[in-house]
Design a protein around this motif. Structure first.
Motif, PDB file in Angstrom:
ATOM      1  N   THR A  14       0.847  -1.188   0.000  1.00  0.00           N
ATOM      2  CA  THR A  14       0.000   0.000   0.000  1.00  0.00           C
ATOM      3  C   THR A  14       0.880   1.234   0.000  1.00  0.00           C
ATOM      4  O   THR A  14       2.065   1.169   0.322  1.00  0.00           O
ATOM      5  CB  THR A  14      -0.920   0.049   1.236  1.00  0.00           C
ATOM      6  OG1 THR A  14      -0.127   0.069   2.410  1.00  0.00           O
ATOM      7  CG2 THR A  14      -1.869  -1.135   1.269  1.00  0.00           C
ATOM      8  N   TYR A  15       0.305   2.357  -0.372  1.00  0.00           N
ATOM      9  CA  TYR A  15       1.006   3.632  -0.353  1.00  0.00           C
ATOM     10  C   TYR A  15       0.087   4.687   0.262  1.00  0.00           C
ATOM     11  O   TYR A  15      -1.138   4.573   0.171  1.00  0.00           O
ATOM     12  CB  TYR A  15       1.464   4.040  -1.759  1.00  0.00           C
ATOM     13  CG  TYR A  15       0.355   4.128  -2.776  1.00  0.00           C
ATOM     14  CD1 TYR A  15      -0.345   5.313  -2.983  1.00  0.00           C
ATOM     15  CD2 TYR A  15      -0.006   3.018  -3.541  1.00  0.00           C
ATOM     16  CE1 TYR A  15      -1.358   5.401  -3.910  1.00  0.00           C
ATOM     17  CE2 TYR A  15      -1.010   3.096  -4.470  1.00  0.00           C
ATOM     18  CZ  TYR A  15      -1.691   4.289  -4.657  1.00  0.00           C
ATOM     19  OH  TYR A  15      -2.698   4.374  -5.575  1.00  0.00           O
ATOM     20  N   PRO A  16       0.669   5.708   0.914  1.00  0.00           N
ATOM     21  CA  PRO A  16      -0.170   6.732   1.547  1.00  0.00           C
ATOM     22  C   PRO A  16      -0.779   7.677   0.511  1.00  0.00           C
ATOM     23  O   PRO A  16      -0.131   8.086  -0.442  1.00  0.00           O
ATOM     24  CB  PRO A  16       0.791   7.469   2.471  1.00  0.00           C
ATOM     25  CG  PRO A  16       2.135   7.183   1.947  1.00  0.00           C
ATOM     26  CD  PRO A  16       2.073   5.886   1.226  1.00  0.00           C
ATOM     27  N   LEU A  17      -2.029   8.006   0.725  1.00  0.00           N
ATOM     28  CA  LEU A  17      -2.790   8.862  -0.173  1.00  0.00           C
ATOM     29  C   LEU A  17      -3.469   9.939   0.665  1.00  0.00           C
ATOM     30  O   LEU A  17      -4.161   9.612   1.635  1.00  0.00           O
ATOM     31  CB  LEU A  17      -3.838   8.013  -0.896  1.00  0.00           C
ATOM     32  CG  LEU A  17      -4.547   8.590  -2.080  1.00  0.00           C
ATOM     33  CD1 LEU A  17      -3.585   8.633  -3.265  1.00  0.00           C
ATOM     34  CD2 LEU A  17      -5.740   7.737  -2.433  1.00  0.00           C
ATOM     35  N   GLN A  18      -3.254  11.201   0.320  1.00  0.00           N
ATOM     36  CA  GLN A  18      -3.910  12.290   1.035  1.00  0.00           C
ATOM     37  C   GLN A  18      -5.272  12.531   0.386  1.00  0.00           C
ATOM     38  O   GLN A  18      -5.363  12.741  -0.815  1.00  0.00           O
ATOM     39  CB  GLN A  18      -3.078  13.554   0.971  1.00  0.00           C
ATOM     40  CG  GLN A  18      -3.721  14.717   1.687  1.00  0.00           C
ATOM     41  CD  GLN A  18      -2.873  15.972   1.617  1.00  0.00           C
ATOM     42  OE1 GLN A  18      -1.822  15.982   1.004  1.00  0.00           O
ATOM     43  NE2 GLN A  18      -3.339  17.017   2.244  1.00  0.00           N
ATOM     44  N   VAL A  19      -6.317  12.502   1.198  1.00  0.00           N
ATOM     45  CA  VAL A  19      -7.682  12.714   0.738  1.00  0.00           C
ATOM     46  C   VAL A  19      -8.132  14.078   1.225  1.00  0.00           C
ATOM     47  O   VAL A  19      -8.035  14.382   2.412  1.00  0.00           O
ATOM     48  CB  VAL A  19      -8.622  11.607   1.280  1.00  0.00           C
ATOM     49  CG1 VAL A  19     -10.031  11.824   0.809  1.00  0.00           C
ATOM     50  CG2 VAL A  19      -8.119  10.237   0.885  1.00  0.00           C
ATOM     51  N   SER A  20      -8.612  14.925   0.300  1.00  0.00           N
ATOM     52  CA  SER A  20      -9.044  16.267   0.673  1.00  0.00           C
ATOM     53  C   SER A  20     -10.400  16.574   0.046  1.00  0.00           C
ATOM     54  O   SER A  20     -10.821  15.906  -0.908  1.00  0.00           O
ATOM     55  CB  SER A  20      -8.006  17.307   0.235  1.00  0.00           C
ATOM     56  OG  SER A  20      -7.803  17.251  -1.145  1.00  0.00           O
ATOM     57  N   CYS A  21     -11.066  17.590   0.574  1.00  0.00           N
ATOM     58  CA  CYS A  21     -12.376  18.019   0.090  1.00  0.00           C
ATOM     59  C   CYS A  21     -12.233  18.564  -1.329  1.00  0.00           C
ATOM     60  O   CYS A  21     -11.313  19.327  -1.618  1.00  0.00           O
ATOM     61  CB  CYS A  21     -12.937  19.085   1.021  1.00  0.00           C
ATOM     62  SG  CYS A  21     -14.519  19.768   0.474  1.00  0.00           S
ATOM     63  N   GLY A  22     -13.125  18.204  -2.207  1.00  0.00           N
ATOM     64  CA  GLY A  22     -13.075  18.667  -3.584  1.00  0.00           C
ATOM     65  C   GLY A  22     -13.504  20.112  -3.740  1.00  0.00           C
ATOM     66  O   GLY A  22     -13.169  20.758  -4.734  1.00  0.00           O
ATOM     67  N   HIS A  23     -14.219  20.646  -2.765  1.00  0.00           N
ATOM     68  CA  HIS A  23     -14.713  22.017  -2.857  1.00  0.00           C
ATOM     69  C   HIS A  23     -13.743  23.022  -2.251  1.00  0.00           C
ATOM     70  O   HIS A  23     -13.313  23.959  -2.907  1.00  0.00           O
ATOM     71  CB  HIS A  23     -16.076  22.117  -2.178  1.00  0.00           C
ATOM     72  CG  HIS A  23     -16.672  23.484  -2.219  1.00  0.00           C
ATOM     73  ND1 HIS A  23     -17.172  24.022  -3.376  1.00  0.00           N
ATOM     74  CD2 HIS A  23     -16.837  24.413  -1.261  1.00  0.00           C
ATOM     75  CE1 HIS A  23     -17.608  25.249  -3.120  1.00  0.00           C
ATOM     76  NE2 HIS A  23     -17.418  25.501  -1.835  1.00  0.00           N
ATOM     77  N   CYS A  24     -13.365  22.816  -0.986  1.00  0.00           N
ATOM     78  CA  CYS A  24     -12.531  23.809  -0.287  1.00  0.00           C
ATOM     79  C   CYS A  24     -11.076  23.362  -0.127  1.00  0.00           C
ATOM     80  O   CYS A  24     -10.269  24.092   0.434  1.00  0.00           O
ATOM     81  CB  CYS A  24     -13.132  24.146   1.072  1.00  0.00           C
ATOM     82  SG  CYS A  24     -13.118  22.783   2.235  1.00  0.00           S
ATOM     83  N   LYS A  25     -10.724  22.161  -0.598  1.00  0.00           N
ATOM     84  CA  LYS A  25      -9.356  21.620  -0.582  1.00  0.00           C
ATOM     85  C   LYS A  25      -8.795  21.385   0.820  1.00  0.00           C
ATOM     86  O   LYS A  25      -7.598  21.309   1.005  1.00  0.00           O
ATOM     87  CB  LYS A  25      -8.384  22.518  -1.361  1.00  0.00           C
ATOM     88  CG  LYS A  25      -8.841  22.929  -2.736  1.00  0.00           C
ATOM     89  CD  LYS A  25      -9.017  21.749  -3.650  1.00  0.00           C
ATOM     90  CE  LYS A  25      -9.282  22.189  -5.070  1.00  0.00           C
ATOM     91  NZ  LYS A  25     -10.633  22.065  -5.514  1.00  0.00           N
ATOM     92  N   THR A  26      -9.631  21.266   1.826  1.00  0.00           N
ATOM     93  CA  THR A  26      -9.195  20.966   3.183  1.00  0.00           C
ATOM     94  C   THR A  26      -8.817  19.495   3.285  1.00  0.00           C
ATOM     95  O   THR A  26      -9.562  18.622   2.835  1.00  0.00           O
ATOM     96  CB  THR A  26     -10.327  21.263   4.187  1.00  0.00           C
ATOM     97  OG1 THR A  26     -10.715  22.617   4.064  1.00  0.00           O
ATOM     98  CG2 THR A  26      -9.879  20.998   5.610  1.00  0.00           C
TER      99      THR A  26
END
Length: 99
Positions: A14-26
């Motif tokens: 596995t590899y780390p993946l950063q997940v963020s909001c598609g609207h405000c990029k948080t």
């Protein structure tokens, strides 16, 4: 990230993946993703850390900043799973992140 996931279990390949909001990029979570495909679901034992206390979260996954719904809570292979709503999240592979 505020909360380390106490239910996180290391998984091979596995590899780390950063997940963020598609609207405000948080930034919402860092997830251990396996395989080449798109992010469809996030299983709770694979979430490394997040902005939300996942043990106390009873409902669907929402952005901490704009409160938009990003994923729906369900079950998959007897694990709590967040099913991503298409187009609501952005992902970025983290090459220099240490698990």
């Amino acid at each position: 990230m505020l909360y380390k996931n106490p239910l996180y279990r290391k998984k091979r390949n596995t590899y780390p993946l950063q997940v963020s909001c598609g609207h405000c990029k948080t930034s919402i979570a860092i997830y251990a993703k396996g395989g080449k495909g798109n992010l469809i679901k996030m299983q709770l034992p694979r979430i490394i850390e997040s902005q939300i206390d996942l043990k106390r979260n009873k409902g669907h996954l929402r952005c901490t900043n704009c409160r938009r719904e990003l994923a729906r809570k369900g079950a998959y292979n007897e694990n709590i799973t967040y099913w991503i709503i298409r187009g609501k999240v952005n992902t970025k592979r983290l090459d220099n992140y240490r698990i």
